[in-house]
Design a protein around this motif. Structure first.
Motif, PDB file in Angstrom:
ATOM      1  N   LEU A 171      12.207 -29.805  -7.719  1.00 40.74           N
ATOM      2  CA  LEU A 171      12.976 -29.652  -6.479  1.00 40.74           C
ATOM      3  C   LEU A 171      13.887 -30.871  -6.270  1.00 40.74           C
ATOM      4  O   LEU A 171      15.034 -30.735  -5.847  1.00 40.74           O
ATOM      5  N   ALA A 172      13.356 -32.050  -6.619  1.00 43.42           N
ATOM      6  CA  ALA A 172      14.154 -33.273  -6.474  1.00 43.42           C
ATOM      7  C   ALA A 172      15.377 -33.212  -7.386  1.00 43.42           C
ATOM      8  O   ALA A 172      16.494 -33.582  -6.985  1.00 43.42           O
TER       9      ALA A 172
ATOM     10  N   ALA B 167      17.874 -30.848  -5.892  1.00 50.10           N
ATOM     11  CA  ALA B 167      18.548 -31.470  -4.744  1.00 50.10           C
ATOM     12  C   ALA B 167      19.640 -32.412  -5.239  1.00 50.10           C
ATOM     13  O   ALA B 167      20.774 -32.407  -4.743  1.00 50.10           O
TER      14      ALA B 167
ATOM     15  N   ALA C 162      18.103 -39.360  -3.642  1.00 46.79           N
ATOM     16  CA  ALA C 162      18.878 -38.195  -3.171  1.00 46.79           C
ATOM     17  C   ALA C 162      19.477 -38.459  -1.789  1.00 46.79           C
ATOM     18  O   ALA C 162      20.639 -38.138  -1.543  1.00 46.79           O
ATOM     19  N   THR C 163      18.684 -39.063  -0.909  1.00 50.00           N
ATOM     20  CA  THR C 163      19.214 -39.323   0.442  1.00 50.00           C
ATOM     21  C   THR C 163      20.287 -40.410   0.397  1.00 50.00           C
ATOM     22  O   THR C 163      21.224 -40.385   1.180  1.00 50.00           O
TER      23      THR C 163
ATOM     24  N   ALA D 249      22.610 -30.459  -6.740  1.00 46.40           N
ATOM     25  CA  ALA D 249      23.421 -29.803  -5.700  1.00 46.40           C
ATOM     26  C   ALA D 249      24.302 -30.819  -4.983  1.00 46.40           C
ATOM     27  O   ALA D 249      25.483 -30.560  -4.715  1.00 46.40           O
ATOM     28  N   LEU D 250      23.747 -31.986  -4.706  1.00 42.61           N
ATOM     29  CA  LEU D 250      24.523 -33.013  -3.995  1.00 42.61           C
ATOM     30  C   LEU D 250      25.640 -33.576  -4.882  1.00 42.61           C
ATOM     31  O   LEU D 250      26.750 -33.834  -4.417  1.00 42.61           O
TER      32      LEU D 250
ATOM     33  N   VAL E 224      28.547 -31.182  -4.909  1.00 41.66           N
ATOM     34  CA  VAL E 224      29.375 -31.257  -3.703  1.00 41.66           C
ATOM     35  C   VAL E 224      30.220 -32.538  -3.703  1.00 41.66           C
ATOM     36  O   VAL E 224      31.410 -32.511  -3.404  1.00 41.66           O
TER      37      VAL E 224
ATOM     38  N   ARG F 278      13.340 -39.037  -3.595  1.00 41.45           N
ATOM     39  CA  ARG F 278      13.901 -38.701  -2.287  1.00 41.45           C
ATOM     40  C   ARG F 278      14.849 -39.808  -1.813  1.00 41.45           C
ATOM     41  O   ARG F 278      15.918 -39.512  -1.276  1.00 41.45           O
TER      42      ARG F 278
ATOM     43  N   GLN G 245      23.462 -38.624  -0.515  1.00 43.50           N
ATOM     44  CA  GLN G 245      24.005 -37.860   0.608  1.00 43.50           C
ATOM     45  C   GLN G 245      24.634 -38.793   1.647  1.00 43.50           C
ATOM     46  O   GLN G 245      25.706 -38.517   2.178  1.00 43.50           O
TER      47      GLN G 245
ATOM     48  N   TYR H  13      27.904 -40.165   0.296  1.00 43.20           N
ATOM     49  CA  TYR H  13      28.925 -39.110   0.350  1.00 43.20           C
ATOM     50  C   TYR H  13      29.425 -38.940   1.785  1.00 43.20           C
ATOM     51  O   TYR H  13      30.632 -38.832   2.026  1.00 43.20           O
TER      52      TYR H  13
END
Lengths: 104, 198
Positions: free
Chosen positions: B60-61, B64, B112-113, B67-68, B71, B109, B116, B119
């Motif tokens: 899942l990580a 994520a 990933a954060t 996907a980021l 984008v 996490r 985000q 971005y």
């Protein structure tokens, strides 16, 4: 924004809000009014396009964000489970405190 | 993709599997938090024995992250590669050989954060000439991403402080031996021998 007919002539009015209330303002008649109406129509289109682009962008971001949100939620749960399993309890939704009686 | 049609995004198989595991863990956790001592061994077993749990969250990580990156980079493959490398470096910096599976997930996490949040900052910086509605939307997203990143960092720090095993004198001596190579994580572990406040 609207055209109003009085007798044989048509007049163009623009709706604006003043102090929260809609007010109809006279713009004109003839070619000048047609030009003003075209400009208003163009602005309306621009706003509609912008809103649609914003919605598409939001949807794309939400889709990209979904796995991250699922990860955050799951990892938070795992962390809580690991801390509780190790004998910690969260005090008043704040800091984690060790309780020896529970751990043993 | 259903988002365009106004529906919510359909969860991927990994998200669904994680969801099932989540429910089971949440039930056990609730029982343990309500004082059910029988739930604790089960909870410990679920965390220790079920390697699928960690693998699913690892997948899942990665999802994520991908996907980021899609984008943030769009069709710019160079930027996508650079971001991937940056994330890889960040994760390497935050992990060591002794890092537990939970810590690894927390590091994933954090990475990933961070992406985000970075971005969000970039979009906000470029959005000077935008309409008021769009600027507000970008601001809200930026704030949410920052909050999420700070929470991720705080949780990682808490877990490192409270769940790292206390090093034995031999380990401390070894750590001093290779003090030139001591990583930040090792130093944190040595400093947190008394798991009290966090």
């Amino acid at each position: 924004m609207a055209w109003h007919q009085q007798g044989t002539r048509t007049y163009y009015y623009r709706s604006v809000r003043i102090g929260g209330r809609p007010v109809r303002r006279y713009v004109g008649a003839g070619p000048a009014a047609e030009l003003a109406a075209a400009v208003d129509e163009l602005r309306r289109l621009e706003r509609a396009i912008e809103a649609r682009e914003q919605q598409a962008e939001q949807a794309q971001l939400r889709e990209a964000e979904a796995p991250l949100l699922a990860l955050c939620e799951g990892v938070e749960l795992l962390t809580r489970a690991a801390l509780v399993a190790a004998g910690y309890r969260r005090h008043d939704r704040g800091e984690w405190r060790f309780r020896r009686a529970i751990a043993d | 993709m259903t988002g365009e049609n106004g529906g919510s995004a359909v969860p991927s198989p990994t998200e669904r599997e994680c969801g099932d595991e989540n429910e089971r863990l949440a039930r056990l956790l609730k029982r343990a938090e309500q004082g059910d001592h029988d739930a604790l061994p089960e909870l410990r077993q679920a965390l220790d024995a079920d390697t699928r749990l960690w693998r699913d969250y690892g997948d899942l990580a990665l999802q994520a992250e991908a996907a980021l990156i899609r984008v943030a980079a769009g069709t710019n493959l160079l930027l996508a590669e650079s971001l991937q490398r940056k994330l890889h470096a960040l994760k390497r910096e935050l992990t060591s050989e002794s890092t537990s599976p939970l810590e690894r997930l927390l590091v994933e996490r954090v990475a990933a954060t961070w992406l985000q949040s970075a971005y969000g900052d970039a979009v906000a910086a470029q959005a000077v000439s935008n309409s008021e509605t769009r600027s507000k939307m970008i601001q809200r997203q930026q704030d949410a991403a920052h909050r999420r990143h700070l929470t991720a960092l705080k949780t990682l720090a808490t877990v490192r402080k409270l769940l790292r095993p206390v090093p034995s004198p031999v380990q401390i001596a070894r750590g001093l031996d290779r003090s030139g190579q001591t990583s930040q994580c090792d130093r944190v572990a040595l400093a947190s021998t008394v798991p009290a406040a966090n």
